[in-house]
Design a protein around this motif. Structure first.
Motif, mmCIF file in Angstrom:
data_model
loop_
_atom_site.group_PDB
_atom_site.id
_atom_site.type_symbol
_atom_site.label_atom_id
_atom_site.label_comp_id
_atom_site.label_asym_id
_atom_site.label_seq_id
_atom_site.Cartn_x
_atom_site.Cartn_y
_atom_site.Cartn_z
ATOM 1 N N GLY A 1 -17.434 -57.939 -43.288
ATOM 2 C CA GLY A 1 -17.712 -58.352 -41.922
ATOM 3 C C GLY A 1 -17.932 -57.221 -40.939
ATOM 4 N N TYR A 2 -18.142 -56.016 -41.427
ATOM 5 C CA TYR A 2 -18.401 -54.882 -40.541
ATOM 6 C C TYR A 2 -19.909 -54.719 -40.395
ATOM 7 C CZ TYR A 2 -13.462 -54.061 -41.235
ATOM 8 O OH TYR A 2 -12.093 -54.215 -41.278
ATOM 9 N N MET A 3 -20.458 -55.464 -39.467
ATOM 10 C CA MET A 3 -21.904 -55.592 -39.325
ATOM 11 C C MET A 3 -22.584 -54.307 -38.854
ATOM 12 S SD MET A 3 -21.926 -58.519 -40.528
ATOM 13 C CE MET A 3 -23.632 -58.971 -40.441
ATOM 14 N N THR A 4 -21.933 -53.576 -37.964
ATOM 15 C CA THR A 4 -22.527 -52.341 -37.464
ATOM 16 C C THR A 4 -22.607 -51.300 -38.574
ATOM 17 O OG1 THR A 4 -21.694 -52.798 -35.246
ATOM 18 C CG2 THR A 4 -22.318 -50.536 -35.718
ATOM 19 N N ASN A 5 -21.521 -51.145 -39.330
ATOM 20 C CA ASN A 5 -21.536 -50.213 -40.465
ATOM 21 C C ASN A 5 -22.605 -50.624 -41.469
ATOM 22 O OD1 ASN A 5 -19.385 -48.891 -39.294
ATOM 23 N ND2 ASN A 5 -17.897 -49.471 -40.849
ATOM 24 N N SER A 6 -22.722 -51.906 -41.691
ATOM 25 C CA SER A 6 -23.720 -52.413 -42.632
ATOM 26 C C SER A 6 -25.140 -52.111 -42.144
ATOM 27 C CB SER A 6 -23.543 -53.919 -42.830
ATOM 28 O OG SER A 6 -24.511 -54.419 -43.714
ATOM 29 N N ALA A 7 -25.385 -52.294 -40.867
ATOM 30 C CA ALA A 7 -26.733 -52.068 -40.314
ATOM 31 C C ALA A 7 -27.151 -50.604 -40.447
ATOM 32 C CB ALA A 7 -26.785 -52.512 -38.848
ATOM 33 N N VAL A 8 -26.264 -49.689 -40.104
ATOM 34 C CA VAL A 8 -26.601 -48.267 -40.197
ATOM 35 C C VAL A 8 -26.775 -47.878 -41.662
ATOM 36 C CG1 VAL A 8 -25.747 -45.928 -39.773
ATOM 37 C CG2 VAL A 8 -25.601 -47.652 -37.981
ATOM 38 N N SER A 9 -25.926 -48.391 -42.529
ATOM 39 C CA SER A 9 -26.070 -48.123 -43.964
ATOM 40 C C SER A 9 -27.395 -48.660 -44.482
ATOM 41 C CB SER A 9 -24.920 -48.770 -44.744
ATOM 42 O OG SER A 9 -23.689 -48.223 -44.355
ATOM 43 N N LYS B 1 -7.856 -47.175 -40.309
ATOM 44 C CA LYS B 1 -6.690 -46.974 -39.454
ATOM 45 C C LYS B 1 -6.412 -48.149 -38.528
ATOM 46 C CE LYS B 1 -7.299 -42.000 -39.452
ATOM 47 N NZ LYS B 1 -7.796 -40.854 -38.694
ATOM 48 N N GLU B 2 -7.486 -48.760 -37.998
ATOM 49 C CA GLU B 2 -7.315 -49.756 -36.940
ATOM 50 C C GLU B 2 -7.929 -51.113 -37.262
ATOM 51 O OE1 GLU B 2 -8.802 -48.010 -33.318
ATOM 52 O OE2 GLU B 2 -8.021 -46.041 -33.899
ATOM 53 N N ASP B 3 -8.532 -51.237 -38.440
ATOM 54 C CA ASP B 3 -9.190 -52.469 -38.870
ATOM 55 C C ASP B 3 -10.303 -52.908 -37.914
ATOM 56 O OD1 ASP B 3 -9.626 -54.528 -40.719
ATOM 57 O OD2 ASP B 3 -8.333 -55.919 -39.618
ATOM 58 N N LYS B 4 -11.008 -51.917 -37.354
ATOM 59 C CA LYS B 4 -12.180 -52.211 -36.533
ATOM 60 C C LYS B 4 -13.171 -51.070 -36.682
ATOM 61 C CE LYS B 4 -10.518 -50.261 -32.206
ATOM 62 N NZ LYS B 4 -10.305 -50.459 -30.790
ATOM 63 N N GLU B 5 -14.449 -51.422 -36.555
ATOM 64 C CA GLU B 5 -15.487 -50.407 -36.681
ATOM 65 C C GLU B 5 -15.879 -49.875 -35.313
ATOM 66 O OE1 GLU B 5 -19.075 -52.145 -38.373
ATOM 67 O OE2 GLU B 5 -18.781 -53.955 -37.209
ATOM 68 N N CYS B 6 -16.515 -48.704 -35.317
ATOM 69 C CA CYS B 6 -17.036 -48.121 -34.085
ATOM 70 C C CYS B 6 -18.379 -48.771 -33.751
ATOM 71 C CB CYS B 6 -17.255 -46.616 -34.256
ATOM 72 S SG CYS B 6 -15.769 -45.677 -34.610
ATOM 73 N N ILE B 7 -18.767 -48.652 -32.523
ATOM 74 C CA ILE B 7 -20.084 -49.109 -32.110
ATOM 75 C C ILE B 7 -21.089 -48.030 -32.508
ATOM 76 C CG2 ILE B 7 -21.535 -49.801 -30.163
ATOM 77 C CD1 ILE B 7 -19.198 -51.739 -30.849
ATOM 78 N N LEU B 8 -22.087 -48.397 -33.283
ATOM 79 C CA LEU B 8 -23.081 -47.450 -33.777
ATOM 80 C C LEU B 8 -24.495 -47.819 -33.329
ATOM 81 C CD1 LEU B 8 -21.688 -47.061 -37.429
ATOM 82 C CD2 LEU B 8 -21.310 -45.534 -35.482
ATOM 83 N N THR B 9 -24.582 -48.473 -32.189
ATOM 84 C CA THR B 9 -25.880 -48.901 -31.669
ATOM 85 C C THR B 9 -26.809 -47.718 -31.423
ATOM 86 O OG1 THR B 9 -24.759 -50.771 -30.624
ATOM 87 C CG2 THR B 9 -27.006 -50.304 -29.899
ATOM 88 N N ASP B 10 -26.279 -46.648 -30.851
ATOM 89 C CA ASP B 10 -27.111 -45.469 -30.584
ATOM 90 C C ASP B 10 -27.649 -44.875 -31.880
ATOM 91 O OD1 ASP B 10 -26.667 -45.742 -27.873
ATOM 92 O OD2 ASP B 10 -25.136 -44.144 -27.774
ATOM 93 N N GLU B 11 -26.807 -44.824 -32.898
ATOM 94 C CA GLU B 11 -27.238 -44.285 -34.182
ATOM 95 C C GLU B 11 -28.311 -45.169 -34.804
ATOM 96 O OE1 GLU B 11 -24.029 -44.432 -33.153
ATOM 97 O OE2 GLU B 11 -23.827 -42.259 -32.922
ATOM 98 N N GLN B 12 -28.118 -46.481 -34.729
ATOM 99 C CA GLN B 12 -29.116 -47.398 -35.270
ATOM 100 C C GLN B 12 -30.453 -47.218 -34.563
ATOM 101 O OE1 GLN B 12 -27.945 -51.528 -35.465
ATOM 102 N NE2 GLN B 12 -30.042 -52.218 -35.763
ATOM 103 N N MET B 13 -30.424 -47.154 -33.250
ATOM 104 C CA MET B 13 -31.660 -46.988 -32.484
ATOM 105 C C MET B 13 -32.326 -45.648 -32.782
ATOM 106 S SD MET B 13 -30.506 -48.824 -28.879
ATOM 107 C CE MET B 13 -31.545 -47.751 -27.957
ATOM 108 N N SER B 14 -31.529 -44.593 -32.904
ATOM 109 C CA SER B 14 -32.081 -43.263 -33.205
ATOM 110 C C SER B 14 -32.732 -43.232 -34.577
ATOM 111 C CB SER B 14 -30.978 -42.202 -33.133
ATOM 112 O OG SER B 14 -30.508 -42.062 -31.822
ATOM 113 N N LEU B 15 -32.081 -43.831 -35.571
ATOM 114 C CA LEU B 15 -32.654 -43.882 -36.915
ATOM 115 C C LEU B 15 -33.969 -44.658 -36.919
ATOM 116 C CD1 LEU B 15 -29.477 -44.481 -39.102
ATOM 117 C CD2 LEU B 15 -30.996 -42.481 -39.214
#
Length: 98
Positions: A26-34, A75-89
């Motif tokens: 369920g970590y959609m942001t990590n999945s999108a960047v991957s 550590k916290e059972d939550k992902e970081c926001i990676l929107t900037d990375e997705q857009m840059s890629l």
């Protein structure tokens, strides 16, 4: 070495695996960047994309942020926001998830 097909294939496989694992948990942001990294290296493998310095630099920066996000999950059972990375890629490679 952008001509190293084995290295490109290993990165592609690792990104593919991380995409699926992230999606399953369920970590959609990590999945999108991957998924974007997977698509970039798939395109490089099949010759439809040349790995330029800007693409490699952006990919490496995105991998660092993705690694930080994985640490947050551990550590916290939550992902970081990676929107900037997705857009840059997407911008630097011309590949999108859209």
């Amino acid at each position: 070495n952008t001509g190293d097909k084995d290295a490109m294939n290993n990165i592609y496989i690792a990104a593919h695996s991380l995409k699926g694992e992230s999606l399953a948990m369920g970590y959609m942001t990590n999945s999108a960047v991957s998924q974007l990294i997977e698509k970039i290296f798939h395109a490089a493998k099949d010759g439809s994309l040349t790995l330029t310095d800007p693409i490699l630099t952006t990919t490496l920066q995105s991998v660092e942020k993705l690694s930080d996000s994985i640490d947050c999950v551990e550590k916290e059972d939550k992902e970081c926001i990676l929107t900037d990375e997705q857009m840059s890629l997407e911008k630097v490679s011309g590949i999108s998830l859209g």
